[in-house]
Design a protein around this motif. Structure first.
Motif, PDB file in Angstrom:
ATOM      1  N   PRO A   1       0.834  -1.205   0.000  1.00 50.39           N
ATOM      2  CA  PRO A   1       0.000   0.000   0.000  1.00 50.39           C
ATOM      3  C   PRO A   1       0.872   1.259   0.000  1.00 50.39           C
ATOM      4  CG  PRO A   1      -0.044  -1.031   2.172  1.00 50.39           C
ATOM      5  CD  PRO A   1       0.761  -1.930   1.259  1.00 50.39           C
ATOM      6  N   PRO A   2       0.341   2.353  -0.528  1.00 47.35           N
ATOM      7  CA  PRO A   2       1.118   3.590  -0.536  1.00 47.35           C
ATOM      8  C   PRO A   2       1.313   4.121   0.885  1.00 47.35           C
ATOM      9  CG  PRO A   2      -1.121   4.020  -1.276  1.00 47.35           C
ATOM     10  CD  PRO A   2      -0.984   2.527  -1.097  1.00 47.35           C
ATOM     11  N   PRO A   3       2.387   4.880   1.109  1.00 49.63           N
ATOM     12  CA  PRO A   3       2.595   5.434   2.451  1.00 49.63           C
ATOM     13  C   PRO A   3       1.485   6.439   2.782  1.00 49.63           C
ATOM     14  CG  PRO A   3       4.157   6.372   0.899  1.00 49.63           C
ATOM     15  CD  PRO A   3       3.397   5.301   0.167  1.00 49.63           C
ATOM     16  N   PRO A   4       1.191   6.621   4.058  1.00 48.68           N
ATOM     17  CA  PRO A   4       0.153   7.591   4.427  1.00 48.68           C
ATOM     18  C   PRO A   4       0.585   9.003   4.052  1.00 48.68           C
ATOM     19  CG  PRO A   4       1.293   6.805   6.375  1.00 48.68           C
ATOM     20  CD  PRO A   4       1.800   6.003   5.217  1.00 48.68           C
ATOM     21  N   PRO A   5      -0.382   9.886   3.793  1.00 48.61           N
ATOM     22  CA  PRO A   5      -0.006  11.256   3.460  1.00 48.61           C
ATOM     23  C   PRO A   5       0.729  11.931   4.605  1.00 48.61           C
ATOM     24  CG  PRO A   5      -2.410  11.017   3.578  1.00 48.61           C
ATOM     25  CD  PRO A   5      -1.807   9.682   3.848  1.00 48.61           C
ATOM     26  N   ARG A   6       1.627  12.844   4.251  1.00 43.67           N
ATOM     27  CA  ARG A   6       2.375  13.621   5.235  1.00 43.67           C
ATOM     28  C   ARG A   6       2.284  15.091   4.857  1.00 43.67           C
ATOM     29  NH1 ARG A   6       7.901  10.810   6.894  1.00 43.67           N
ATOM     30  NH2 ARG A   6       7.442  12.089   8.674  1.00 43.67           N
ATOM     31  N   LEU A   7       2.399  15.932   5.835  1.00 47.48           N
ATOM     32  CA  LEU A   7       2.408  17.370   5.598  1.00 47.48           C
ATOM     33  C   LEU A   7       3.784  17.764   5.079  1.00 47.48           C
ATOM     34  CD1 LEU A   7       0.573  19.864   6.042  1.00 47.48           C
ATOM     35  CD2 LEU A   7       1.718  20.166   8.234  1.00 47.48           C
ATOM     36  N   ASN A   8       3.832  18.505   3.968  1.00 46.29           N
ATOM     37  CA  ASN A   8       5.126  18.911   3.432  1.00 46.29           C
ATOM     38  C   ASN A   8       5.326  20.418   3.593  1.00 46.29           C
ATOM     39  OD1 ASN A   8       3.982  20.280   1.109  1.00 46.29           O
ATOM     40  ND2 ASN A   8       3.719  18.270   0.138  1.00 46.29           N
ATOM     41  N   TYR A 101      -5.912  17.950   8.831  1.00 48.25           N
ATOM     42  CA  TYR A 101      -6.223  16.634   8.274  1.00 48.25           C
ATOM     43  C   TYR A 101      -6.019  16.675   6.765  1.00 48.25           C
ATOM     44  CZ  TYR A 101      -8.053  15.233  12.756  1.00 48.25           C
ATOM     45  OH  TYR A 101      -8.155  14.927  14.083  1.00 48.25           O
ATOM     46  N   SER A 102      -5.780  15.521   6.197  1.00 52.35           N
ATOM     47  CA  SER A 102      -5.614  15.393   4.751  1.00 52.35           C
ATOM     48  C   SER A 102      -6.856  15.914   4.030  1.00 52.35           C
ATOM     49  CB  SER A 102      -5.370  13.926   4.396  1.00 52.35           C
ATOM     50  OG  SER A 102      -6.410  13.110   4.919  1.00 52.35           O
ATOM     51  N   ALA A 103      -6.732  16.122   2.724  1.00 54.18           N
ATOM     52  CA  ALA A 103      -7.839  16.652   1.923  1.00 54.18           C
ATOM     53  C   ALA A 103      -9.082  15.773   2.026  1.00 54.18           C
ATOM     54  CB  ALA A 103      -7.412  16.812   0.465  1.00 54.18           C
ATOM     55  N   ASP A 104      -8.893  14.458   2.195  1.00 55.15           N
ATOM     56  CA  ASP A 104     -10.052  13.564   2.331  1.00 55.15           C
ATOM     57  C   ASP A 104     -10.562  13.516   3.772  1.00 55.15           C
ATOM     58  OD1 ASP A 104      -8.258  11.903   3.711  1.00 55.15           O
ATOM     59  OD2 ASP A 104      -8.226  10.355   2.158  1.00 55.15           O
ATOM     60  N   GLY A 105      -9.864  14.191   4.686  1.00 56.38           N
ATOM     61  CA  GLY A 105     -10.309  14.283   6.071  1.00 56.38           C
ATOM     62  C   GLY A 105     -10.067  13.050   6.914  1.00 56.38           C
ATOM     63  N   GLU A 106      -9.305  12.107   6.397  1.00 56.90           N
ATOM     64  CA  GLU A 106      -9.114  10.854   7.134  1.00 56.90           C
ATOM     65  C   GLU A 106      -7.802  10.763   7.907  1.00 56.90           C
ATOM     66  OE1 GLU A 106      -9.858   7.378   4.796  1.00 56.90           O
ATOM     67  OE2 GLU A 106     -11.846   8.064   4.196  1.00 56.90           O
ATOM     68  N   THR A 107      -6.764  11.468   7.472  1.00 57.71           N
ATOM     69  CA  THR A 107      -5.444  11.324   8.081  1.00 57.71           C
ATOM     70  C   THR A 107      -5.029  12.601   8.802  1.00 57.71           C
ATOM     71  OG1 THR A 107      -4.825   9.820   6.282  1.00 57.71           O
ATOM     72  CG2 THR A 107      -3.031  10.730   7.624  1.00 57.71           C
ATOM     73  N   HIS A 108      -4.681  12.461  10.077  1.00 56.87           N
ATOM     74  CA  HIS A 108      -4.194  13.604  10.857  1.00 56.87           C
ATOM     75  C   HIS A 108      -2.755  13.872  10.441  1.00 56.87           C
ATOM     76  CE1 HIS A 108      -2.603  15.271  14.837  1.00 56.87           C
ATOM     77  NE2 HIS A 108      -3.377  16.198  14.326  1.00 56.87           N
ATOM     78  N   LEU A 109      -2.499  15.112   9.991  1.00 57.27           N
ATOM     79  CA  LEU A 109      -1.181  15.460   9.451  1.00 57.27           C
ATOM     80  C   LEU A 109      -0.340  16.322  10.380  1.00 57.27           C
ATOM     81  CD1 LEU A 109      -2.262  16.415   5.818  1.00 57.27           C
ATOM     82  CD2 LEU A 109      -1.381  14.214   6.628  1.00 57.27           C
ATOM     83  N   GLY A 110      -0.979  17.054  11.292  1.00 57.48           N
ATOM     84  CA  GLY A 110      -0.233  17.969  12.147  1.00 57.48           C
ATOM     85  C   GLY A 110      -1.137  19.005  12.759  1.00 57.48           C
TER      86      GLY A 110
END
Length: 147
Positions: A1-8, A101-110
């Motif tokens: 699976p792809p890595p989870p999104p991260r804040l850049n 949160y990510s654009a899809d609202g599922e992943t907490h980024l910071g």
């Protein structure tokens, strides 16, 4: 699976820019901090007219929401309701810290921490910055119950 999104860094700068534009439109001045999911500072900008203490407070707010995943505006109630939470690491009980949160609202980024004006204005600035970067300030749960 792809890595989870991260804040850049580019997204962090977009958040700073969106918050600053919001502040300028309201003739306000804030210190703005953006942290990653571990509470580490990615971007910071202290607008003219704010003290070093205001800047430090914005960083503390950003770290708090990065570590705990919910707005600082709710940490006071959580401290009242949960024995020991008030003395847990990184707790800030003043509005102005908003999770990212990510654009899809599922992943907490910071987190974004904003200080310098009334707490409600600080929080509104943080949300404006997050939205300007195409991200979300609240978790969105999938209809199937997901994560």
């Amino acid at each position: 699976p792809p890595p989870p999104p991260r804040l850049n860094a580019e997204q962090a700068q977009q958040i700073i820019g969106g918050c600053a534009a919001h502040a300028k439109a309201k003739k306000q001045s804030h210190a703005i901090a953006v942290t990653d999911g571990g509470g580490h500072l990615i971007a910071f900008w202290r607008m003219d007219g704010n003290t070093a203490g205001v800047g430090a407070f914005s960083i503390d707010k950003a770290k708090a929401v990065s570590l705990w995943g919910f707005p600082t505006s709710r940490m006071g109630a959580a401290a009242d309701e949960t024995p020991g939470f008030a003395s847990a690491p990184g707790i800030v009980t003043v509005a102005g810290g908003v999770p990212i949160y990510s654009a899809d609202g599922e992943t907490h980024l910071g987190g974004v921490g904003v200080s310098g004006e009334a707490p409600e204005d600080d929080a509104a600035c943080a949300v404006a910055g997050i939205e300007a970067a195409g991200l979300r300030a609240e978790r969105v749960r999938s209809p199937t119950g997901g994560r």
